[in-house]
Design an enzyme around this catalytic site. Structure first.
Site, PDB file in Angstrom:
ATOM      1  N   CYS A   1      39.918  81.125 121.037  1.00 38.02           N
ATOM      2  CA  CYS A   1      39.352  82.163 120.434  1.00 38.02           C
ATOM      3  C   CYS A   1      39.744  83.321 121.113  1.00 38.02           C
ATOM      4  O   CYS A   1      39.349  83.528 122.223  1.00 38.02           O
ATOM      5  CB  CYS A   1      37.655  81.941 120.367  1.00 38.02           C
ATOM      6  SG  CYS A   1      36.914  83.410 119.661  1.00 38.02           S
TER       7      CYS A   1
ATOM      8  N   SER B   1      34.257  79.964 118.064  1.00 40.72           N
ATOM      9  CA  SER B   1      33.194  80.152 117.372  1.00 40.72           C
ATOM     10  C   SER B   1      33.113  79.160 116.164  1.00 40.72           C
ATOM     11  O   SER B   1      31.805  78.845 115.578  1.00 40.72           O
ATOM     12  CB  SER B   1      32.939  81.412 116.679  1.00 40.72           C
ATOM     13  OG  SER B   1      33.919  81.618 115.875  1.00 40.72           O
TER      14      SER B   1
ATOM     15  N   CYS C   1      43.044  86.820 115.498  1.00 42.01           N
ATOM     16  CA  CYS C   1      41.990  86.022 115.402  1.00 42.01           C
ATOM     17  C   CYS C   1      42.375  84.506 115.252  1.00 42.01           C
ATOM     18  O   CYS C   1      43.169  84.586 113.909  1.00 42.01           O
ATOM     19  CB  CYS C   1      41.000  86.425 114.344  1.00 42.01           C
ATOM     20  SG  CYS C   1      39.563  85.501 114.027  1.00 42.01           S
TER      21      CYS C   1
END
Ligand code: DGL
Length: 262
Positions: free
Chosen positions: A72, A9, A184
């Site tokens: 991701c 992202s 993450c």
């Protein structure tokens, strides 16, 4: 020479590109920060599946990569299966490194820091029950850290970084975490400061090495050409400050360019 595509992202996929490029400098590296979709952590599964299919189709049209890395966790746990069904190009995904964390000798609680979507999703729950049964595992969403890494880290000093990390360090101490899984990819960029601010003895686990090795294995023999290949850093969209991205592209010697049509 291979054409390798990495995306997230935002900036979170950079450590994976960096890791692979160290071993295969002559390949062509295409990075995409999907600022239009950012942050992925608060989006629905439907949105993410649609968005990632759209990006994959666009990138295959433009570059026809040999390998696509969904660097991701949120995207991988949500959409990797669909992408593999829809495209012939091989995909590599990343998932929270719960298994390597559970294999460590240390006792105590494993804490997984991730996005709210990853924490709420079934995939992480299955990873924990499949690979860390018998361990105490807690999960925690940290959306403000994602935003900080994306928009502020490139111009932050140690005090600013400590301030944003403090509530997490306090939480971890209060809850007796002895291992932190960076679930993450954005958080990997905070690792040098986590190493500095976390109490001694707390281990930090992420998937950069494991995924890097998997990609290198898939690509086969080490690329021995010492001349660096081409590298491009794309962002999607137009309506925001690009300083953080230009800075990252420059640091990595990648050519900065917008992909406005994606
Ligand atoms: N870097 C991403 C991950 O690994 C997601 C961050 C976000 O966009 O919320 O989950």
């Amino acid at each position: 020479m291979s054409v390798l595509f990495f995306m997230d992202s935002g900036l979170g996929g950079i450590p994976y590109l960096d890791r692979v490029r160290k071993s295969r400098p002559a390949d062509t590296y295409i990075y995409l920060a999907d600022r239009v979709g950012f942050p992925y952590g608060d989006k629905s599964s439907e949105f993410l599946i649609h968005r990632l299919n759209h990006i994959a189709a666009g990138i295959i049209d433009l570059y026809n990569p040999d390998l696509m890395v969904l660097a991701c966790n949120t995207a991988s746990v949500t959409a990797l299966g669909e992408l593999r069904k829809n495209f012939d190009t091989p995909f590599v995904g990343v998932v929270p490194a719960v298994k390597p964390a559970a294999e460590l000798k240390s006792s105590g609680t494993i804490g997984v820091l991730a996005t709210d979507r990853t924490v709420a999703g079934e995939y992480l729950k299955s990873l924990i029950s499949d690979f860390a049964a018998g361990h105490s595992v807690e999960t925690l969403g940290a959306p403000d850290l994602v935003d900080f890494v994306e928009n502020t880290l490139y111009r932050a000093d140690d005090d600013m970084i400590f301030k944003i990390l403090k509530p997490y360090v306090d939480h971890l101490v209060r809850n007796g975490w002895t291992t932190v899984v960076l679930g993450c990819t954005h958080f990997i960029l905070l690792k040098p400061w986590l190493q500095k601010f976390l109490p001694q003895g707390v281990g930090i686990v992420d998937s950069t090495e494991g995924v890097g090795k998997r990609i290198l294995d898939l690509l086969g023999d080490k690329n021995s050409d010492p001349n660096p290949g081409k590298g491009v850093f794309h962002i999607t969209g137009t309506d925001y400050n690009t300083e953080s991205y230009r800075h990252t592209a420059m640091m990595l010697d990648l050519e900065f360019s917008r992909l406005e049509d994606l």
